[in-house]
Design a protein around this motif. Sequence first.
Motif, short mmCIF file in Angstrom:
data_model
loop_
_atom_site.label_atom_id
_atom_site.label_comp_id
_atom_site.label_asym_id
_atom_site.label_seq_id
_atom_site.Cartn_x
_atom_site.Cartn_y
_atom_site.Cartn_z
N GLN A 1 -80.65 -53.21 53.88
CA GLN A 1 -81.38 -52.98 55.12
C GLN A 1 -80.73 -51.86 55.94
N ASN B 1 -76.29 -56.85 61.59
CA ASN B 1 -75.82 -57.10 60.22
C ASN B 1 -74.33 -56.85 60.08
N GLN C 1 -72.21 -59.66 61.44
CA GLN C 1 -72.28 -60.84 60.56
C GLN C 1 -71.42 -60.66 59.31
N GLU D 1 -78.18 -57.68 50.46
CA GLU D 1 -79.46 -57.54 51.17
C GLU D 1 -79.25 -56.93 52.56
N LYS D 2 -78.22 -57.41 53.26
CA LYS D 2 -77.93 -56.85 54.58
C LYS D 2 -77.57 -55.37 54.47
#
Length: 304
Positions: free
Chosen positions: A197, A247, A250, A193-194
Amino acid sequence: MLRPVCFDVRKYGSDWMKNEVVPPIIKGEQTVVLSITEAFAGSDVAGLRTTAVLDASGENYIVNGTKKWITGGMYADWFVTAVRTGKPGAGGISMMLIPRSDAVQTKIMKSKYSSSAGTAYVTYENCVVPKKYLIGTENKGFQIIMSNFNHERWMITVVCIARVRMCTEETFKWSMQRKVFGKPLIEQPVIREKLAQMFAGVETCTQMLYDITYNMVSMGSQGAEVGARIALLKYQATRMNHLVADNAVQVFGGRGVTQTGMGRVVEVFSRMYKIPAVYGGSEEIMADLAVRTAIKGYPKQARL
């Protein structure tokens, strides 16, 4: 700072400037910088306070004032300087080509982005500037400043997208090779998902850049519409940089904040990405410019 500054001199400068000043700059023998921003006037260019007043002979300007955050100022030979020669506001601004002298002092300003940038605090103290150093017409300097912003903001966006694409690529490669809980990081849905994006942000801004570039080449780089679209792109790109940096760190974890090793590209990007959101027109100014342009073109009688 060759990109916007030499453009100013070549397009608006007198013949002697084009013949004598521009060639050494193009050859790399001398350097020129844009000297506009002040402690009192950043995005509000029309509020600048540096003055240029004609002396008793009427042949020279006496320049007094300060400039701040001038990239390359520490090693510049020439300063394309915005000064106030007339009334308050945009209508009283002129542009001058000022050579380095004892009356032009520079002091290093340390910043987070680059020591080699030579960012300077510039002081003009009773600096004598002959009238022939005026670029264009007196009190018409604001138009020169504005005409160059589209090119500068376009270039800033190009660099933003190139850097963010590299950061995204590094993050994707790390996700493919890093194993956690017995399997590659890429197999974690939250990581995909990151990455999605990040991919969407990079590709969207890239396509905006391609479209705007095509229009600049085919229809010209000036005008309210193209200026608004470039401003919107710069705003979108710097916002996208924020998302990608967050992102990426992380995903990399501790490596994303370590200056050496496999996460060094992400660490540099996360430390530097915010700078383009400030120079060349802040995010807030860019967003406002785009919307105000839309308002001006809105039919007054239009209704839902």
